[in-house]
Design an enzyme around this catalytic site. Sequence first.
Site, PDB file in Angstrom:
ATOM      1  N   PRO A   2       1.984   0.795   1.050  1.00 25.16           N
ATOM      2  CA  PRO A   2       1.805  -0.750   1.592  1.00 25.16           C
ATOM      3  C   PRO A   2       0.419  -1.183   1.316  1.00 25.16           C
ATOM      4  CG  PRO A   2       2.895   0.610   3.511  1.00 25.16           C
ATOM      5  CD  PRO A   2       2.287   1.441   2.289  1.00 25.16           C
ATOM      6  N   GLU A   3       0.333  -2.155   0.619  1.00 26.60           N
ATOM      7  CA  GLU A   3      -1.176  -3.123   0.174  1.00 26.60           C
ATOM      8  C   GLU A   3      -1.158  -4.237   1.385  1.00 26.60           C
ATOM      9  OE1 GLU A   3      -1.301  -3.607  -3.964  1.00 26.60           O
ATOM     10  OE2 GLU A   3       0.142  -1.933  -4.099  1.00 26.60           O
TER      11      GLU A   3
END
Length: 273
Positions: A2-3
Amino acid sequence: MPELPEVETIRRQLDDALAGMRIESVELLKSGREEPVGKEFVACLTGKKIKNIERRAKLIVWRFVDGSVMFTHLKMTGRLVLEDKRYKPRKHDRAVFKLKGKKGGKDLVWSDVRQFGFMKCLSAEDAKKVLDAYGPEPLEISAQELADRLLKPKTRKIKVALMDQATIAGIGNIYADEALFRAGVRPTRPLGELTAKERLEIAQQVQALLKLSIKHRGTSANDYVDASGKQGKFLKLLQVYGRGGEECVKCGTPIKRIVIGQRGTHYCPKCQK
Ligand SMILES: [Zn+2]
């Protein structure tokens, strides 16, 4: 992993659902990725009231009314999902947080298949030291300020610079590849060779991409789901990431996959100069 858009999506959902609630109990199903470990972790959170939930880079920052802080980093496959009352523990669940507020109770489940994610309780002072070490948030500065972060070291590749959390916070493999494709710049170019116009274009594409992805609740390329357990919808809008060997959406040339800084990197050899 996840960014920024994925973590921000989860952060917003958790803040909406949990701000003002009290942690009634913490059931630790699998120990080892929490700090302090075991019973101490449970003790440091039980009874605490959540003031709000923030995000810095890819960290979820829980702020409690008593001034203390908890960090959650999801790393590769971590999930934080709000469950309904029929919840039954599953194989990779690590902890269940039972919360109570004016509108009733909620269960939050932390799970992690690959087990790289962590949770950490700390004082406001210690939290500040960690948070201050990150570069600026890309959506809280101007495009020109962001472009100015991409000047040095001159020999550093642009892809590496974009993913360096001390340069800019929150960008990882997916959005670095996508921003460079949209800007028409090859990921291998050293910073010293970029023109001012190219740097600004990259900065503007980074900002536009992150905003657009947040609107779509992020990219579910692998395991990511949001706090309601749903996949993000940005995957179908990706133009190069994960498309090695497939045709470029702009020119039809096969997308190349190379490795930069140990990360798979995707670009169009014709559209990106
Ligand atoms: Zn192309």
